[in-house]
Scaffold this active site. Structure first.
Site: not given
Ligand code: SDX
Length: 427
Positions: A267, A306, A362
């Site tokens: 997050h 996201h 971010d």
């Molecule tokens: C913020 O919710 C909000 O609004 C948050 C925010 C706000 O203003 O409050 O926007 C701020 O928190 C932005 C996000 C910051 N986080 C990151 O940058 C961390 C990296 N991103 C992830 O961990 C992920 O994308 C999330 C947590 C942001 C979202 O995760 P989800 O929606 O639960 O999706 P998921 O983890 O189920 O991913 C779906 C697929 C998976 O692959 P498969 O299992 O289908 O093979 O996408 C992959 C994940 O492994 N994946 C990534 C990835 N993000 C998702 N793979 C590599 N790198 C990534 N960053």
């Protein structure tokens, strides 16, 4: 055709009609679907609430596919360009942009509530020199609840407004104090002659000069960043604020829970993680190996992906432009080239395209924070300061929402059932 769902329970052959409203069915309507007399009725199972609405809210609208973000109906692009952080805070809290008299009064209220009780300095002194600022901020916000016991009277709108003003006013002071503690530097008290963002920069960076004079272009960049972080509907930390707030605890305790949720690397902690990732990559030549590691699941591309945006995060677009303004003053951050190359490769790579992974808020923000001379561990503190008006607007909406109840989800029990206790000599 009516706005309803016809369900046939194949276990019993019975049919049900559920009302559809606002694209949802009420989970409580599923309870009537039972397989036998002992059955408590159907519920939903939705880890992380991926497909569950927890509330009705009029504060922030997001269209993840179209990359749209609006605060109370105003597009984020216009607010970032034309508004100020305190004006946006007023908009989020009251639902309308203030007129000049309302804005002047609000700014005066906030400006004259920036000081902290002196005991908080001793509280912060208790932390190690290398304590993470987010841990110190979470604890300090929680401690504020002990200085304002009347805040527990959340039914009184005047009491709520007083705490809202105090929190928005004091977050920068808390953020600056934990930073100065970490740096081993004396605290700088608020200067009520300065604007909100200029005062924050002064409390962070002023040394022996009589008056701290931040570059107005950097003040503007910080304002834009705070505006972009101000709210984002039901994100993880807002959900934490609402869940804790649903017990009718004071707002300081609820906001402290939001700070805790924001701290996490998935997050708000992602902005710090992005910078450490870019430093670790070190050179554009190392990007292919890094991308391979991500695709092999060894790590995530921090700052990408996201839950809602399946397109470019509109905030990332604005921040990318703000980078240019800041770098005109500070010089280009050498990590920018790695970030741009990483983004280019990721946006062409099937792994990321298939999963609709785009840069989020971010990905670039840390480059600006570093150029403003913040250490990475302070990046999420900046996010928390920006998000405070949004958390408070959401909390205030929750407290006044007659539909809301204390948050207490169900579970699917997978553990052992009724067993006889075994005395230790027989184990
Ligand atoms: C913020 O919710 C909000 O609004 C948050 C925010 C706000 O203003 O409050 O926007 C701020 O928190 C932005 C996000 C910051 N986080 C990151 O940058 C961390 C990296 N991103 C992830 O961990 C992920 O994308 C999330 C947590 C942001 C979202 O995760 P989800 O929606 O639960 O999706 P998921 O983890 O189920 O991913 C779906 C697929 C998976 O692959 P498969 O299992 O289908 O093979 O996408 C992959 C994940 O492994 N994946 C990534 C990835 N993000 C998702 N793979 C590599 N790198 C990534 N960053």
């Amino acid at each position: 055709m009516t706005d309803s769902l016809s369900i046939r329970d194949n276990r019993t052959g019975r049919d049900y009609e559920l009302e559809i409203s606002d694209g949802t069915i009420r989970a409580a309507d599923l309870k009537q679907i039972t397989a036998n007399e002992d059955d408590p009725g159907l519920a939903t199972y939705d880890p992380g609430f991926v497909n569950t609405a927890s509330c009705r809210s009029a504060i922030t609208y997001i269209d993840g596919d179209a990359g749209v973000l609006e605060y109370r109906g105003y597009p984020i692009e216009q607010l970032a360009e034309q508004s100020s952080f305190l004006e946006v805070a007023y908009l989020l809290l009251h639902g309308e942009l203030p007129n000049q008299a309302e804005l002047d009064s609000w700014m005066h209220e906030v400006t004259f509530h920036t000081f902290l009780h002196e005991n908080l300095k001793q509280f912060i002194e208790g932390f190690r020199y290398d304590a993470h600022p987010m841990g110190m901020l979470m604890a300090s916000v929680s401690a504020l609840s002990t200085f304002y016991p009347d805040a527990a009277n959340i039914a009184d709108p005047n009491v709520r407004q007083d705490q809202i003003t105090r929190l928005i006013a004091k977050m920068p002071t808390l953020g600056a104090f934990v930073y100065r503690h970490q740096q081993g530097k004396p605290y700088v008290y608020p200067d009520n002659r300065l604007s909100y963002s200029a005062n924050f920069l002064a409390m962070l960076f002023k040394m022996s000069e009589p008056t701290y004079q931040p570059d107005p272009r950097l003040v503007k960049a910080l304002e834009v960043l705070l505006i972009l972080h101000a709210d984002h509907e039901q994100n993880c930390s807002t959900n934490a604020v609402r869940s804790v707030g649903s017990s009718q605890v004071d707002p300081y305790s609820a906001i402290a829970a939001g700070v805790g949720a924001l701290y996490g690397p998935l997050h708000g902690g992602a902005n710090e993680a992005v910078l450490r990732m870019l430093r670790r990559i070190g050179s554009p030549d190392n990007i292919p190996d890094f991308i391979t590691g991500v695709k092999e699941g060894k790590e995530k591309l921090m700052g990408f992906g996201h839950r809602v945006y399946k397109n470019y995060d509109p905030r990332a677009t604005i921040i990318k432009k703000a980078c240019d303004d800041v770098f005109d003053v500070t010089g280009v951050n050498p990590l920018l080239k790695i970030a741009q190359e990483l983004e280019k490769i990721a946006l062409e790579d099937e792994y990321f395209v298939k999963r609709k992974l785009y840069p989020n808020v971010d990905f670039y923000s840390g480059l600006i924070y570093e150029a403003l001379e913040f250490p990475p561990e302070m990046f999420t503190v900046l996010f928390a300061i920006g998000r405070t008006p949004g958390w408070l607007a959401q909390w205030s909406e929750l407290v006044q929402d007659k539909d809301q109840k204390i948050a207490r989800p169900k579970q699917i029990y997978t553990g052992a059932r009724t067993r006889e206790f075994v005395p230790i000599y027989r184990r």
